[in-house]
Design an enzyme around this catalytic site. Sequence first.
Site, PDB file in Angstrom:
ATOM      1  N   ASP A  68       0.701  -1.148  -0.025  1.00 44.11           N
ATOM      2  CA  ASP A  68      -0.058  -0.063  -0.125  1.00 44.11           C
ATOM      3  C   ASP A  68       0.816   1.128  -0.084  1.00 44.11           C
ATOM      4  O   ASP A  68       0.281   2.333  -0.042  1.00 44.11           O
ATOM      5  CB  ASP A  68      -0.924  -0.139   1.398  1.00 44.11           C
ATOM      6  CG  ASP A  68      -0.353  -0.223   2.570  1.00 44.11           C
ATOM      7  OD1 ASP A  68       1.048  -0.259   2.637  1.00 44.11           O
ATOM      8  OD2 ASP A  68      -1.022  -0.315   3.477  1.00 44.11           O
ATOM      9  N   SER A  69       2.139   0.960   0.292  1.00 46.52           N
ATOM     10  CA  SER A  69       2.957   2.118  -0.105  1.00 46.52           C
ATOM     11  C   SER A  69       2.892   2.679  -1.556  1.00 46.52           C
ATOM     12  O   SER A  69       3.451   3.883  -1.580  1.00 46.52           O
ATOM     13  CB  SER A  69       4.390   1.890   0.020  1.00 46.52           C
ATOM     14  OG  SER A  69       4.938   0.558  -0.770  1.00 46.52           O
ATOM     15  N   ASP A  73      -1.285  -6.013  -0.204  1.00 39.95           N
ATOM     16  CA  ASP A  73      -1.527  -5.490   1.078  1.00 39.95           C
ATOM     17  C   ASP A  73      -3.083  -5.411   0.968  1.00 39.95           C
ATOM     18  O   ASP A  73      -3.640  -4.676  -0.027  1.00 39.95           O
ATOM     19  CB  ASP A  73      -0.755  -4.054   1.178  1.00 39.95           C
ATOM     20  CG  ASP A  73       0.430  -4.275   1.941  1.00 39.95           C
ATOM     21  OD1 ASP A  73       0.541  -5.034   3.018  1.00 39.95           O
ATOM     22  OD2 ASP A  73       1.285  -3.291   1.959  1.00 39.95           O
ATOM     23  N   GLU A 116       9.198  -4.060  10.909  1.00 41.02           N
ATOM     24  CA  GLU A 116       9.482  -2.844  10.158  1.00 41.02           C
ATOM     25  C   GLU A 116       9.841  -1.879  11.241  1.00 41.02           C
ATOM     26  O   GLU A 116       9.360  -1.883  12.172  1.00 41.02           O
ATOM     27  CB  GLU A 116       8.459  -2.419   9.328  1.00 41.02           C
ATOM     28  CG  GLU A 116       8.571  -0.830   8.903  1.00 41.02           C
ATOM     29  CD  GLU A 116       7.680  -0.432   7.939  1.00 41.02           C
ATOM     30  OE1 GLU A 116       7.739   0.571   7.457  1.00 41.02           O
ATOM     31  OE2 GLU A 116       6.628  -0.926   7.557  1.00 41.02           O
TER      32      GLU A 116
END
Length: 293
Positions: free
Chosen positions: A70-71, A109, A208
Amino acid sequence: MSTYTLDTATSRATPSPVPGKRMTVPALKGRKKADGDRFVTEQPLVMLTAYTMRNAQLLDPHCDLLLVGDSLGQVIYGLPSTVPVTMEMMCAHGAAVVRGSWHALVAVDMPFGSYEASPEQAFASAARVMKETGCAAVKLEGGEAMAPTVRFLTERGIPVFAHVGLTPQAVNALGGYGARGRSEAEAAKILGDARAVADAGAFAVVLEGVMESLAEEITRAVPIPTIGIGASPQCDGQILVTEDMLGLFERTPRFVKRYDDLAGRIGEAVATYADEVRTRSFPTSDQTYRPKA
């Protein structure tokens, strides 16, 4: 899972000359094995983000996994965060990446708001993603609180890639993108989150933005592969946003190594093109159509 067929007569696509078998969830999980009282992966897993068919074609031969992250909200659409990303965006880009790949396991995602309300909501959203894209797995953020949802999905045949530590969809609650696990209490929570999603059936977990020692502890403790981003080289694999590692943006996050300066090279190429257009040195006879002699 095989990719969709591309019409090479009308497309710029170059299909793989040797159709291959995709990485599967069981094969990926099998890369990590028990070694005494810890778990280890001999050869780290290679993972990058992909959002388009052509990028997938270029990355696929080198990667074990491709993430349609979704980045893309920030990288492709210029959004301020991943929060505004929609299901339609994820499905469109996910299908493109599946069409452009044949070897890597493709995970997509789940966008913010598509799975948090209930396991039933998550199943409906995940089923849509898998049907519309042909991907092999979905990824969702969250630890212990999302473990019941992870279990609900996996028990119904949907492979789940988990994500703990710095979770960008929760940026408003976290107050920013700083590293997580600095305090003992927060480190213990993240370790508990990783164990919870592993116990619930997730086949892998992204770590992350966590402290290196914490990432190493989690990697030893859980039986599923850990994929680090801003974590530790001792994780079972690594992921970066492809556009970051290729140098397509001016700002480089601290945890990113720039392997090229494509922004600079693209700028130089376009400057040369612009100069040739303005001086009428492009196109030449090689790029124009003339009557045959």
